[in-house]
Design an enzyme around this catalytic site. Structure first.
Site, short mmCIF file in Angstrom:
data_model
loop_
_atom_site.label_atom_id
_atom_site.label_comp_id
_atom_site.label_asym_id
_atom_site.label_seq_id
_atom_site.Cartn_x
_atom_site.Cartn_y
_atom_site.Cartn_z
CD GLU A 1 -2.13 -7.60 3.90
OE1 GLU A 1 -2.52 -7.76 5.07
OE2 GLU A 1 -1.94 -6.48 3.40
CB ALA B 1 -0.92 -0.01 1.21
CD GLU C 1 2.50 -5.48 6.08
OE1 GLU C 1 1.63 -5.63 5.21
OE2 GLU C 1 3.33 -6.37 6.38
N GLY D 1 0.61 -5.12 1.24
CA GLY D 1 -0.67 -5.32 0.57
C GLY D 1 -0.56 -6.14 -0.68
#
Length: 255
Positions: free
Chosen positions: A111, A62, A131, A108
């Site tokens: 994910e 992200a 992260e 992300g």
């Protein structure tokens, strides 16, 4: 300005490409909305592939520049948007979804790959949930899906130490299903998608539904659900045709 997501939907196969190569295909709110729209527009596909534009990244995560000043409320809403508009739509898509991991798949991006049904990586792919390096944790299912896929100990090490796995390492722990040369990735994923598109559609959808219950319900409930799905396939064209072809020793012609 180019669109952040490209959709190529021909015949039974849809190809979705995150198109922000200058930003390593990082996911902004706008990109998430565009990806969500693409997923909505592919509900009739028999197979879907997701990849990133360029040669460096699948999805590098992200957009940290966007996230850095979010309030707690704004961060919760951003996490919810990612879950509702992307991850759940991928996992709940009627068709199998294949991640073509052509480079970095961090945060992300990892994910998104985890939400897919199948993962094929190029030899230069690198995958991880780093992260903690920026003071947060995975928020779009990274911990939950990662632990179910590679096991608790391996997932904890990947998250706690922000481990980044090479394609070979990802294959060894079961994070991806296969690794191919970079120049062979598109063709291999296309072949898999075409093979899936040739499978009996309703039965394949039922199989995907049953797999989702593996991790979402107790074994007894999952077994009962699988039994109901199985019996519900009887009387469909593909079940009748598939079994008739088997008995008659010929190739089936599925819908």
């Amino acid at each position: 300005m180019p669109k952040p997501v490209d959709l190529d939907h021909t015949a039974d196969i849809a190809r979705i490409t995150i198109n922000r190569p200058d930003s390593l295909n990082a996911l902004t709110k706008e990109t998430i909305e565009a990806l969500s729209d693409a997923l909505d527009r592919t509900q009739d596909a028999r197979a879907v592939t997701i990849t990133g534009a360029g040669d460096e990244a699948f999805i590098a995560g992200a957009d940290i520049g966007y996230m850095q000043d979010l309030s707690t409320t704004e961060a919760y809403e951003f996490a919810k948007i990612g879950h509702d508009k992307v991850m759940r739509k991928i996992a709940g898509h009627p068709a199998p979804v294949i991640a073509a991991i052509n480079g970095y798949a961090f945060g992300g991006g990892c994910e998104v790959a985890l939400a897919c049904d199948l993962r094929v990586a190029s030899e230069n792919a690198t995958i991880g949930q780093p992260e903690l390096d920026v003071g947060i944790i995975p928020s779009w299912g990274g911990i939950q899906r990662l632990a179910r896929l590679v096991g608790d100990e391996r997932a904890r090490r990947m998250v706690f130490f922000s481990q980044r796995l090479s394609a070979k390492e990802a294959l060894e722990v079961g994070l991806v299903g296969e690794v191919v040369a970079q120049e062979e990735l598109d063709e291999r994923v296309r072949t898999l998608a075409e093979d899936l598109a040739d499978r009996p559609k309703i039965a394949l959808q039922a199989a995907k539904e049953a797999f989702t219950r593996v991790h979402e319900a107790p074994l007894s409930a999952g077994l009962a659900y699988e039994q109901r799905l199985w019996s519900g396939l009887f009387g469909t064209h593909d079940q009748r045709e598939g079994m008739a072809a088997f008995v008659e020793k010929r190739d089936p012609i599925f819908e």
